[in-house]
Design a protein around this motif. Structure first.
Motif, PDB file in Angstrom:
ATOM      1  N   TYR A   2      -1.588   9.325 -10.398  1.00 24.69           N
ATOM      2  CA  TYR A   2      -0.370   8.938  -9.652  1.00 24.69           C
ATOM      3  C   TYR A   2      -0.648   9.348  -8.134  1.00 24.69           C
ATOM      4  O   TYR A   2       0.243   8.728  -7.437  1.00 24.69           O
ATOM      5  CB  TYR A   2       0.967   9.745 -10.115  1.00 24.69           C
ATOM      6  CG  TYR A   2       0.984   9.411 -11.557  1.00 24.69           C
ATOM      7  CD1 TYR A   2       1.705   8.029 -11.968  1.00 24.69           C
ATOM      8  CD2 TYR A   2       0.839  10.032 -12.740  1.00 24.69           C
ATOM      9  CE1 TYR A   2       2.002   7.628 -13.360  1.00 24.69           C
ATOM     10  CE2 TYR A   2       0.861   9.643 -14.201  1.00 24.69           C
ATOM     11  CZ  TYR A   2       1.516   8.163 -14.407  1.00 24.69           C
ATOM     12  OH  TYR A   2       1.972   8.132 -15.549  1.00 24.69           O
ATOM     13  N   TYR A   3      -1.260  10.022  -7.881  1.00 22.15           N
ATOM     14  CA  TYR A   3      -1.537  10.539  -6.447  1.00 22.15           C
ATOM     15  C   TYR A   3      -2.379   9.287  -5.903  1.00 22.15           C
ATOM     16  O   TYR A   3      -1.691   8.856  -4.656  1.00 22.15           O
ATOM     17  CB  TYR A   3      -2.419  11.931  -6.174  1.00 22.15           C
ATOM     18  CG  TYR A   3      -2.923  12.211  -4.829  1.00 22.15           C
ATOM     19  CD1 TYR A   3      -1.827  12.728  -3.918  1.00 22.15           C
ATOM     20  CD2 TYR A   3      -4.221  12.097  -4.264  1.00 22.15           C
ATOM     21  CE1 TYR A   3      -1.987  12.925  -2.595  1.00 22.15           C
ATOM     22  CE2 TYR A   3      -4.386  12.412  -2.839  1.00 22.15           C
ATOM     23  CZ  TYR A   3      -3.496  12.778  -2.279  1.00 22.15           C
ATOM     24  OH  TYR A   3      -3.834  13.042  -0.988  1.00 22.15           O
ATOM     25  N   PHE A   4      -3.123   8.712  -6.316  1.00 20.00           N
ATOM     26  CA  PHE A   4      -3.801   7.604  -5.863  1.00 20.00           C
ATOM     27  C   PHE A   4      -2.749   6.509  -5.763  1.00 20.00           C
ATOM     28  O   PHE A   4      -2.631   5.435  -4.837  1.00 20.00           O
ATOM     29  CB  PHE A   4      -5.154   7.235  -6.551  1.00 20.00           C
ATOM     30  CG  PHE A   4      -6.382   8.281  -6.352  1.00 20.00           C
ATOM     31  CD1 PHE A   4      -6.538   8.883  -5.385  1.00 20.00           C
ATOM     32  CD2 PHE A   4      -6.750   8.742  -7.513  1.00 20.00           C
ATOM     33  CE1 PHE A   4      -7.561   9.940  -4.932  1.00 20.00           C
ATOM     34  CE2 PHE A   4      -7.922   9.489  -7.348  1.00 20.00           C
ATOM     35  CZ  PHE A   4      -8.370  10.156  -6.090  1.00 20.00           C
ATOM     36  N   LEU A   5      -2.124   6.344  -6.923  1.00 15.69           N
ATOM     37  CA  LEU A   5      -1.157   5.188  -6.914  1.00 15.69           C
ATOM     38  C   LEU A   5      -0.038   5.080  -5.958  1.00 15.69           C
ATOM     39  O   LEU A   5       0.488   4.149  -5.307  1.00 15.69           O
ATOM     40  CB  LEU A   5      -0.407   5.105  -8.422  1.00 15.69           C
ATOM     41  CG  LEU A   5      -1.394   4.707  -9.469  1.00 15.69           C
ATOM     42  CD1 LEU A   5      -0.341   4.648 -11.035  1.00 15.69           C
ATOM     43  CD2 LEU A   5      -1.809   3.196  -9.117  1.00 15.69           C
ATOM     44  N   SER A   6       0.278   6.398  -5.487  1.00 12.51           N
ATOM     45  CA  SER A   6       1.392   6.462  -4.171  1.00 12.51           C
ATOM     46  C   SER A   6       0.543   6.139  -3.037  1.00 12.51           C
ATOM     47  O   SER A   6       1.526   5.185  -2.266  1.00 12.51           O
ATOM     48  CB  SER A   6       1.626   8.038  -4.163  1.00 12.51           C
ATOM     49  OG  SER A   6       0.563   8.844  -3.938  1.00 12.51           O
ATOM     50  N   HIS A   7      -0.516   6.356  -2.851  1.00 11.37           N
ATOM     51  CA  HIS A   7      -1.137   5.692  -1.609  1.00 11.37           C
ATOM     52  C   HIS A   7      -1.417   4.275  -1.988  1.00 11.37           C
ATOM     53  O   HIS A   7      -1.124   3.556  -0.743  1.00 11.37           O
ATOM     54  CB  HIS A   7      -2.408   6.459  -1.360  1.00 11.37           C
ATOM     55  CG  HIS A   7      -2.280   7.854  -0.641  1.00 11.37           C
ATOM     56  ND1 HIS A   7      -2.203   8.049   0.433  1.00 11.37           N
ATOM     57  CD2 HIS A   7      -2.121   8.959  -1.485  1.00 11.37           C
ATOM     58  CE1 HIS A   7      -2.076   9.477   0.778  1.00 11.37           C
ATOM     59  NE2 HIS A   7      -2.117   9.965  -0.247  1.00 11.37           N
ATOM     60  N   THR A 186      -7.557  -5.471 -13.751  1.00  4.29           N
ATOM     61  CA  THR A 186      -6.528  -6.490 -13.353  1.00  4.29           C
ATOM     62  C   THR A 186      -6.305  -6.816 -11.995  1.00  4.29           C
ATOM     63  O   THR A 186      -6.401  -7.891 -11.445  1.00  4.29           O
ATOM     64  CB  THR A 186      -5.468  -6.518 -14.170  1.00  4.29           C
ATOM     65  OG1 THR A 186      -5.423  -6.410 -15.503  1.00  4.29           O
ATOM     66  CG2 THR A 186      -4.359  -7.794 -14.035  1.00  4.29           C
ATOM     67  N   VAL A 187      -5.931  -5.774 -11.262  1.00  4.40           N
ATOM     68  CA  VAL A 187      -5.612  -5.681  -9.932  1.00  4.40           C
ATOM     69  C   VAL A 187      -6.963  -5.858  -9.209  1.00  4.40           C
ATOM     70  O   VAL A 187      -6.880  -6.533  -8.104  1.00  4.40           O
ATOM     71  CB  VAL A 187      -5.057  -4.316  -9.608  1.00  4.40           C
ATOM     72  CG1 VAL A 187      -4.910  -3.887  -8.100  1.00  4.40           C
ATOM     73  CG2 VAL A 187      -3.724  -3.940 -10.279  1.00  4.40           C
ATOM     74  N   VAL A 188      -8.058  -5.480  -9.588  1.00  3.92           N
ATOM     75  CA  VAL A 188      -9.432  -5.395  -8.861  1.00  3.92           C
ATOM     76  C   VAL A 188      -9.697  -7.018  -8.909  1.00  3.92           C
ATOM     77  O   VAL A 188     -10.165  -7.525  -7.771  1.00  3.92           O
ATOM     78  CB  VAL A 188     -10.423  -4.601  -9.549  1.00  3.92           C
ATOM     79  CG1 VAL A 188     -11.792  -5.012  -9.031  1.00  3.92           C
ATOM     80  CG2 VAL A 188     -10.258  -3.079  -9.147  1.00  3.92           C
ATOM     81  N   ILE A 189      -9.560  -7.677 -10.120  1.00  7.97           N
ATOM     82  CA  ILE A 189      -9.840  -9.235 -10.029  1.00  7.97           C
ATOM     83  C   ILE A 189      -8.761 -10.071  -9.194  1.00  7.97           C
ATOM     84  O   ILE A 189      -9.477 -10.830  -8.474  1.00  7.97           O
ATOM     85  CB  ILE A 189      -9.697  -9.554 -11.538  1.00  7.97           C
ATOM     86  CG1 ILE A 189     -10.796  -8.900 -12.487  1.00  7.97           C
ATOM     87  CG2 ILE A 189      -9.696 -11.069 -11.708  1.00  7.97           C
ATOM     88  CD1 ILE A 189     -10.694  -9.367 -13.908  1.00  7.97           C
ATOM     89  N   LEU A 190      -7.753  -9.811  -9.329  1.00  7.80           N
ATOM     90  CA  LEU A 190      -6.671 -10.346  -8.428  1.00  7.80           C
ATOM     91  C   LEU A 190      -6.858 -10.249  -6.965  1.00  7.80           C
ATOM     92  O   LEU A 190      -6.902 -11.222  -6.168  1.00  7.80           O
ATOM     93  CB  LEU A 190      -5.255  -9.832  -8.605  1.00  7.80           C
ATOM     94  CG  LEU A 190      -4.448 -10.559 -10.053  1.00  7.80           C
ATOM     95  CD1 LEU A 190      -3.208  -9.842 -10.310  1.00  7.80           C
ATOM     96  CD2 LEU A 190      -4.454 -11.871  -9.946  1.00  7.80           C
ATOM     97  N   ASN A 224       1.115  -5.608  -8.340  1.00  3.43           N
ATOM     98  CA  ASN A 224       0.647  -4.292  -8.271  1.00  3.43           C
ATOM     99  C   ASN A 224       1.423  -3.253  -8.951  1.00  3.43           C
ATOM    100  O   ASN A 224       1.379  -2.516  -9.969  1.00  3.43           O
ATOM    101  CB  ASN A 224       0.035  -3.614  -6.994  1.00  3.43           C
ATOM    102  CG  ASN A 224      -1.577  -4.101  -6.781  1.00  3.43           C
ATOM    103  OD1 ASN A 224      -1.885  -4.756  -7.445  1.00  3.43           O
ATOM    104  ND2 ASN A 224      -1.826  -3.632  -5.636  1.00  3.43           N
ATOM    105  N   PRO A 225       2.790  -3.192  -8.647  1.00  4.77           N
ATOM    106  CA  PRO A 225       3.947  -2.272  -9.105  1.00  4.77           C
ATOM    107  C   PRO A 225       4.177  -2.679 -10.749  1.00  4.77           C
ATOM    108  O   PRO A 225       4.216  -1.762 -11.616  1.00  4.77           O
ATOM    109  CB  PRO A 225       5.023  -2.596  -8.465  1.00  4.77           C
ATOM    110  CG  PRO A 225       4.743  -2.950  -6.926  1.00  4.77           C
ATOM    111  CD  PRO A 225       3.489  -3.806  -7.297  1.00  4.77           C
ATOM    112  N   THR A 229       3.276  -0.385 -13.690  1.00  6.75           N
ATOM    113  CA  THR A 229       4.578  -0.079 -14.486  1.00  6.75           C
ATOM    114  C   THR A 229       4.457  -0.364 -15.985  1.00  6.75           C
ATOM    115  O   THR A 229       4.902   0.508 -16.854  1.00  6.75           O
ATOM    116  CB  THR A 229       5.577  -0.454 -13.884  1.00  6.75           C
ATOM    117  OG1 THR A 229       5.798  -0.255 -12.532  1.00  6.75           O
ATOM    118  CG2 THR A 229       6.809  -0.196 -14.340  1.00  6.75           C
ATOM    119  N   LEU A 230       3.968  -1.323 -16.451  1.00 10.20           N
ATOM    120  CA  LEU A 230       3.838  -1.685 -17.708  1.00 10.20           C
ATOM    121  C   LEU A 230       2.717  -0.871 -18.236  1.00 10.20           C
ATOM    122  O   LEU A 230       2.896  -0.935 -19.750  1.00 10.20           O
ATOM    123  CB  LEU A 230       3.561  -3.218 -17.686  1.00 10.20           C
ATOM    124  CG  LEU A 230       4.569  -4.312 -17.246  1.00 10.20           C
ATOM    125  CD1 LEU A 230       3.956  -5.811 -17.432  1.00 10.20           C
ATOM    126  CD2 LEU A 230       5.952  -3.896 -18.205  1.00 10.20           C
TER     127      LEU A 230
END
Length: 254
Positions: A2-7, A186-190, A224-225, A229-230
């Motif tokens: 979550y620390y990395f996700l916040s950034h 998924t995010v990396v591919i997009l 990304n969110p 989130t899901l």
């Protein structure tokens, strides 16, 4: 995580804010931008874009440690090391953007001033420069190519290590471990797929560039969110409860 996700979310906000407001304004009025604002958008786009690339790479390494060394995870990925990785990601983004910016600011412009793109990118700018831009284009591609190569090797290497480690796990353990990486993959591919097509090639422009640019400038940061989130069980339960209540009320009204 979550620390990395916040950034990552902070980077997404600033990254999309560099291009989306100007794009919306261009849809309703004359499509123009000053030279200073053009250069500012290039600097900001490359800074936040490359920072996001390195944050995604750091997140892949974090997942690798969490899956391969779960008992030592809190020691290896302590707060000091996480902060160091994040600072390094922002510093690498600044170094990349400043190097690109220092190259293009030396270009002279004296002729046509129209570009075929919806945001300020480097390759369309090279096309309207009043000089031979071959060397500049090679330097820009080499810089972007080095960033893409290093991050791609780290990403692929981390997932190879994860897959190699999961050989000795049970089917349930493999499923749980891989599910934690699903959102990140998924995010990396997009984000990486269109970016590699746009920058790992000779410095030329194509009409399709605008379509691919939509993915790494607007679509990927926007999703990304939702993607992350899901993955949260509490959020999924809340959404399931909301849709069930909505369906029940609709049926009751009918």
């Amino acid at each position: 995580m979550y620390y990395f996700l916040s950034h990552l979310s902070s980077t997404d906000i600033w990254y999309t804010s560099c291009v989306t407001p100007k794009l919306i304004g261009d849809l309703v009025q004359r499509k123009s931008i000053s030279y200073r604002n053009y250069m500012s958008q290039i600097l900001a786009m490359h800074f936040f874009g490359i920072t996001e690339v390195f944050i995604l790479t750091v997140m892949a390494l974090d997942r690798c440690v969490a899956i391969c060394r779960p008992l030592h995870y809190m020691i290896i990925m302590n707060r000091a090391r996480c902060s160091l990785l994040i600072v390094s990601a922002w510093a690498c983004g600044a170094a990349h953007s400043l190097s690109q910016f220092s190259v293009i600011t030396r270009l002279p412009f004296c002729g046509p001033n129209e570009i075929d793109h919806y945001y300020c990118d480097i390759f369309p700018l090279l096309k309207v420069a009043c000089t031979n831009t071959y060397v500049t284009g090679v330097l820009i591609v080499a810089n972007s190519g080095m960033v893409a190569l290093v991050t791609f090797v780290l990403l692929v290497g981390s997932y190879i290590i994860i897959l190699f480690t999961l050989r000795n796990h049970s089917a349930e353990g493999r499923r749980k471990a891989l599910s934690t990486c699903g959102s990140h993959i998924t995010v990396v591919i997009l984000f990486f797929g269109p970016s590699i097509f746009a920058y790992l090639r000779p410095p030329t422009t194509f009409p399709e560039d605008k379509i691919f640019a939509l993915f790494y400038t607007i679509i990927a940061p926007m999703f990304n969110p939702l993607i992350y989130t899901l993955r949260n069980s509490e959020m999924k339960n809340a959404l399931r409860k909301f849709w069930c209540q909505k369906t029940f009320l609709d049926e009751r009204q009918n």
